[in-house]
Design a protein around this motif. Structure first.
Motif, mmCIF file in Angstrom:
data_model
loop_
_atom_site.group_PDB
_atom_site.id
_atom_site.type_symbol
_atom_site.label_atom_id
_atom_site.label_comp_id
_atom_site.label_asym_id
_atom_site.label_seq_id
_atom_site.Cartn_x
_atom_site.Cartn_y
_atom_site.Cartn_z
ATOM 1 N N HIS A 59 0.834 -1.192 0.000
ATOM 2 C CA HIS A 59 0.000 0.000 0.000
ATOM 3 C C HIS A 59 0.872 1.247 0.000
ATOM 4 O O HIS A 59 1.936 1.284 0.626
ATOM 5 C CB HIS A 59 -0.913 0.005 1.226
ATOM 6 N N SER A 79 -5.396 0.610 -1.299
ATOM 7 C CA SER A 79 -5.876 1.258 -0.086
ATOM 8 C C SER A 79 -7.302 1.757 -0.251
ATOM 9 O O SER A 79 -8.103 1.694 0.689
ATOM 10 C CB SER A 79 -4.942 2.418 0.276
ATOM 11 N N ARG A 94 -4.571 3.190 8.742
ATOM 12 C CA ARG A 94 -3.823 1.964 9.022
ATOM 13 C C ARG A 94 -4.694 0.948 9.756
ATOM 14 O O ARG A 94 -4.615 -0.262 9.487
ATOM 15 C CB ARG A 94 -2.584 2.296 9.843
ATOM 16 N N PHE A 105 -2.829 -6.266 3.932
ATOM 17 C CA PHE A 105 -2.048 -5.208 4.562
ATOM 18 C C PHE A 105 -0.906 -5.795 5.378
ATOM 19 O O PHE A 105 -1.095 -6.703 6.194
ATOM 20 C CB PHE A 105 -2.953 -4.360 5.457
ATOM 21 N N THR A 110 4.171 -1.219 3.641
ATOM 22 C CA THR A 110 3.393 -0.010 3.385
ATOM 23 C C THR A 110 4.332 1.188 3.252
ATOM 24 O O THR A 110 5.182 1.416 4.114
ATOM 25 C CB THR A 110 2.386 0.241 4.515
#
Length: 596
Positions: A59, A79, A94, A105, A110
């Motif tokens: 992401h 995302s 988050r 995730f 990220t």
């Protein structure tokens, strides 16, 4: 001539650029390496929007500090599918991605990048210039779009697959570089932009309009090989842009938020519904911008575009991973950039006439300094001598994100043959320039770069009969020596063969003179008497009639406003020759010059 425009929309431009910068910092410049390594082909998201998959970075979030809270300014498609929206706090984003198992995730994969809108605009302009390979005219379209003018390119495109082939080539190029995009071609710029950005929201309007057909793959079983290609959903056929626009939302034609809210209040959602309203009542109710946008979309009035042009300047750039506050690191970066700059100038067989050093700072504006060599050059040592004092003045309180060296003006350097036996004076400078002159030029450049452009001065001769105006001190970059020679010749012609002192006293020194029958016989200077052995004069010099006190920078203590002066050339008993005059106003005597 038939006008055709191609629009390229980049909805995730900030995150795509952040991903590319991360790859460059990691030493992995090609997105293809990720695709081959992870064996993840480029997948299709939505209608005509593609994003590269199989990336090591999961992401991507672009964040900015707003009111002491980190908020998401932009996010990637992964995302967004997990529920992340713009202006959401970073902690909430988050947590939302971690609570969604299908998003995949992972905190370590990220990428959180700071928001850099100015840098993004610069990169978008460079991307637009790169698109000139596809069309002769390219325009930066807003904050996340590119517009190409294809007018007059029909015969050229026909050789390369037509408009479909052009879109396919652009899609391959943008996919290879990891951009999320959507493309379309239409008769007007507004229609192409609207169809590229909002064709997924197209709805049938009226009874005569049909949904755009998607382009199926060729070569299916039972399909004739010679059958004409079906219509491409990315291309609006010529003459059908008005009908296609009617099924798009009113946001597609680029109206402001206030007008959109007013239209939603009366349940006007589509462009076709807006066009059905009385035309005369639209400006009074919603402003003149509505009719202007509608006429631009339908082609009744042209759209003014500002095309980009490939820069003629030579520029090299170095971006840092973060703000750099070390002056030594910046000096090393500039010294490394000078190698690339010299290589590019050698390719053009030119030398730099102007060098602009730009330092991008994150919290304040760009810091720009300009140095100008006295002669075109591409020697690293000569350029470094001028740039090093500039770097020492660079403020480093907030750090530097990037350093750029640009040569906006360069000139071709004449070729000269290399000597068979190396001589110390055989350096760059062009044919016909003496080594001593080159050394003087480099010395002047070094002093000016260190202490300022007006620190090196020289004597300049000027035409005129007033002694104070015969020579003056000017900047070394002022009048040329050729012009000075012409002025000196004019002065000599005006004064005849009369010699002038080698030393001029500014201002003239007051003295006492005793005369015998009107001729100076003795001179008293600083309390010491000096007998006059030889006297020649008087030479009467009158002040210019157009001058008065306080004008043209003339000072009273230099007695430049006297109506006339009677000059005498005297030889004293010590052997010194002096030049004195008697003022007409108060009959005082002054020492104006001495022969050394």
């Amino acid at each position: 001539m038939l006008r055709r425009f191609a629009s390229i929309r980049l909805p995730n431009l900030p995150t795509d650029l952040a991903r590319r910068r991360h790859r460059r910092r990691s030493g992995r410049s090609s997105p293809d390496s990720f695709r081959n390594r992870n064996r993840g082909p480029a997948m299709k998201f939505g209608d005509g929007t593609r994003e590269l998959q199989g990336d090591a970075v999961g992401h991507v979030l672009v964040v900015d500090l707003r009111n002491n809270v980190q908020r998401v300014i932009d996010c990637c498609s992964k995302s967004a599918q997990a529920g992340v929206r713009r202006m959401m706090t970073l902690a909430e984003a988050r947590a939302l991605m971690a609570s969604n198992p299908s998003s995949g995730f992972r905190p370590e994969s990220t990428l959180q990048s700071p928001s850099t809108p100015r840098r993004d605009r610069t990169d978008l302009r460079r991307l637009t210039i790169a698109c000139l390979r596809f069309a002769p005219v390219a325009v930066v379209d807003g904050e996340a779009g590119i517009l190409l003018d294809l007018s007059g390119c029909r015969r050229l495109l026909r050789r390369k697959g037509g408009e479909v082939g052009l879109l396919d080539r652009m899609e391959r190029c943008f996919t290879r570089h990891g951009f999320t995009f959507s493309m379309a071609i239409a008769d007007t710029a507004v229609a192409a932009r609207a169809w590229a950005g909002y064709r997924n929201a197209w709805r049938p309007f009226g009874t005569d309009h049909h949904a755009p057909e998607r382009r199926p793959r060729h070569g299916r079983p039972g399909e004739a090989i010679d059958a004409p290609a079906p219509p491409d959903h990315r291309i609006v056929p010529s003459g059908e842009h008005a009908s296609r626009l009617e099924g798009l939302p009113v946001e597609a034609i680029g109206l402001d938020s206030g007008t959109l809210e007013a239209l939603r209040a009366v349940n006007v959602r589509l462009v076709g519904e807006l066009r059905r309203l009385p035309r005369a009542a639209l400006p009074a109710r919603y402003g003149s911008a509505v009719l202007h946008r509608l006429d631009q979309a339908t082609g009744r009035i042209p759209t003014i575009i500002d095309p980009v042009r490939p820069p003629n300047a030579v520029a090299v750039r170095r971006e840092f991973d973060g703000p750099v506050r070390s002056r030594e690191a910046i000096e090393l970066a500039v010294a490394d950039l000078l190698k690339d700059l010299r290589h590019r100038l050698e390719t053009l067989e030119s030398g730099a006439c102007v060098v602009r050093l730009k330092a991008e700072r994150p919290m304040t504006g760009d810091w720009v300094e300009v140095v100008e060599p006295r002669r075109p050059t591409r020697r690293r040592g000569r350029l470094w001598t001028m740039l090093q004092p500039v770097i020492e003045r660079l403020p480093l309180d907030d750090g530097v994100d990037a350093i750029e060296l640009e040569v906006p003006r360069h000139r071709r350097i004449a070729h000269e043959s290399s000597p068979m036996i190396h001589s110390p004076g055989s350096r760059e400078g062009g044919a016909g320039i003496a080594p001593v002159e080159i050394e003087v030029t480099e010395f002047i450049e070094a002093v000016q770069a260190r202490f300022g452009p007006n620190t090196v001065r020289r004597m300049s001769a000027s035409s005129g009969h007033v002694p104070e105006d015969e020579s003056r001190i000017v900047s070394v970059d002022g009048a040329t020596s050729e012009a000075d020679g012409e002025k000196a010749d004019g002065t000599a012609a005006a004064l005849g063969d009369e010699a002038r002192p080698t030393i001029i006293h500014r201002p003239p020194i007051s003295i006492e003179v005793r005369c015998d029958r009107g001729i100076p016989a003795s001179v008293f200077h600083e309390g010491s008497p000096h007998a006059v052995g030889f006297a020649r004069g008087p030479e009467r010099i009158g002040a210019p009639w157009w001058r008065s006190a306080g004008r043209d920078g003339i000072r009273e203590d230099e007695l430049s406003c006297e109506y006339r002066r009677d000059y005498w050339r005297l030889e004293l008993d010590s052997g010194t020759w002096v030049w004195i005059f008697q003022a007409s106003s108060d009959r005082r005597w002054f020492l104006h010059g001495t022969w050394a």
